[in-house]
Scaffold this active site. Structure first.
Site, mmCIF file in Angstrom:
data_model
loop_
_atom_site.group_PDB
_atom_site.id
_atom_site.type_symbol
_atom_site.label_atom_id
_atom_site.label_comp_id
_atom_site.label_asym_id
_atom_site.label_seq_id
_atom_site.Cartn_x
_atom_site.Cartn_y
_atom_site.Cartn_z
ATOM 1 N N HIS A 81 56.555 145.758 -25.914
ATOM 2 C CA HIS A 81 55.197 145.984 -26.402
ATOM 3 C C HIS A 81 54.153 145.844 -25.297
ATOM 4 O O HIS A 81 52.964 146.043 -25.540
ATOM 5 C CB HIS A 81 54.867 145.013 -27.536
ATOM 6 C CG HIS A 81 55.835 145.069 -28.669
ATOM 7 N ND1 HIS A 81 56.023 146.197 -29.431
ATOM 8 C CD2 HIS A 81 56.689 144.136 -29.178
ATOM 9 C CE1 HIS A 81 56.942 145.960 -30.362
ATOM 10 N NE2 HIS A 81 57.356 144.721 -30.225
ATOM 11 N N GLY B 195 55.981 146.788 -35.159
ATOM 12 C CA GLY B 195 56.102 147.282 -36.524
ATOM 13 C C GLY B 195 55.319 146.440 -37.510
ATOM 14 O O GLY B 195 54.679 146.960 -38.428
ATOM 15 N N ILE C 251 55.362 150.312 -27.247
ATOM 16 C CA ILE C 251 55.100 150.644 -28.640
ATOM 17 C C ILE C 251 54.351 149.506 -29.324
ATOM 18 O O ILE C 251 54.377 148.356 -28.859
ATOM 19 C CB ILE C 251 56.406 150.942 -29.405
ATOM 20 C CG1 ILE C 251 57.312 149.697 -29.443
ATOM 21 C CG2 ILE C 251 57.127 152.125 -28.786
ATOM 22 C CD1 ILE C 251 58.550 149.869 -30.309
ATOM 23 N N ASP D 2 54.851 137.445 -31.106
ATOM 24 C CA ASP D 2 55.960 138.332 -30.752
ATOM 25 C C ASP D 2 55.749 138.845 -29.335
ATOM 26 O O ASP D 2 55.004 139.798 -29.103
ATOM 27 C CB ASP D 2 56.043 139.500 -31.735
ATOM 28 C CG ASP D 2 57.269 140.387 -31.482
ATOM 29 O OD1 ASP D 2 57.887 140.267 -30.410
ATOM 30 O OD2 ASP D 2 57.596 141.205 -32.363
#
Length: 286
Positions: free
Chosen positions: A194, A212, A209, A189
């Site tokens: 990120h 998830g 961040i 990902d």
């Protein structure tokens, strides 16, 4: 263009064959924070080739269909999508290396109404390519914030339960490194929110961040440690709701309640006291 229910429900996905190595299994586990204590022999088994085991949640990064909703023919405003829930049922132990076949379909589309968005749920069946044996069923719920009001659709799926109204039976605190997202993104990902401060800021975040699905895997790590003796074959399902962003460098505090074979849980960003994962439910064998 907007969502056309019949067209989206019949969306065609090609089967995906995913070959992965023992190195991939170790990289995934390192991204979840395994190996921080080199004297913890029980967790070392996920990052060291001698007796290597795969973390079951690695199935989330093997054979996923990618950014399929970015195709304008779906009618989805893909820049407004949030990952709402993730549910996984495990049918067989994931080996530390092998080849998997993934078959994905759009299983449910829920119209929450004009201005309230829509839920699009994909179901992915994962099997071992060599033996044909089923490995897992994975449901990915996308909250499409701008796409409600198309009319019709499927019933709302059953809700995940809230945690018990009682003190947690145990809490597992998992510290993350400042560079955790930079390591985890190597599993596939590569969304710049990120990694890039500028991309994160343009998306409304103060800084990059953590993925998830990395926090999802960290809850699997907590459950394996607390209730499964770090034996991955004992985890039979893992479901949760994403409720808030989590930042690299924070401590993920996973609160757990055991009720027979069911493990209820939630996860809190300890330094901020904010719940980032809620409505967690896992089941275990033994």
């Amino acid at each position: 263009m907007g969502i056309d229910y019949e067209r989206l429900k019949a969306w065609s996905f090609e089967d995906q064959l995913t070959t992965y190595s023992r190195k991939d299994s170790m990289l995934y586990a390192l991204g979840l924070g395994y190996g921080q204590d080199p004297l913890n022999s029980e967790e070392l088994t996920f990052v060291f080739e001698d007796g290597l085991q795969a973390v079951p949640s690695m199935l989330t990064v093997l054979g996923a269909p990618g950014a399929w909703a970015s195709d304008p023919r779906t009618g989805i405003d893909w820049m407004r999508i949030l990952h709402g829930e993730h549910r996984m049922t495990v049918h067989g132990t994931l080996p530390p290396e092998g080849c998997l076949r993934s078959r994905t379909r759009v299983s449910s589309i829920v119209d929450k109404g004009e201005g309230r968005g829509a839920l699009v749920i994909t179901t992915r069946e994962v099997s071992d390519e060599a033996s044909g044996k089923p490995i897992a069923t994975i449901d990915h719920t996308s909250f499409c914030r701008s796409d409600g009001g198309f009319g019709g659709g499927d019933p709302v799926p059953s809700s995940l339960p809230a945690v018990p109204d009682a003190p947690a039976d145990t809490t597992v605190n998992l510290q993350t490194a400042q560079g955790a997202a930079l390591l985890y993104r190597l599993n596939g990902d590569l969304n710049p929110i990120h990694a890039s401060p500028a991309a994160a800021k343009s998306a409304g975040f103060d800084r990059p961040i953590l993925h998830g699905l990395c926090t999802y895997g960290m809850t699997a790590r907590a459950i394996l440690r607390a209730f499964c003796g770090n034996r991955p074959e004992r985890l039979s399902s893992l479901s949760l709701r994403f409720s808030a962003p989590f930042y690299p460098g924070e401590t993920l505090s996973v609160e757990l309640w055991k009720r027979g074979p069911n493990i209820h849980f939630r996860a809190i960003a300890a330094e901020r006291g904010q719940a980032v994962l809620t409505h967690g439910l896992a089941t275990i064998h033994g």
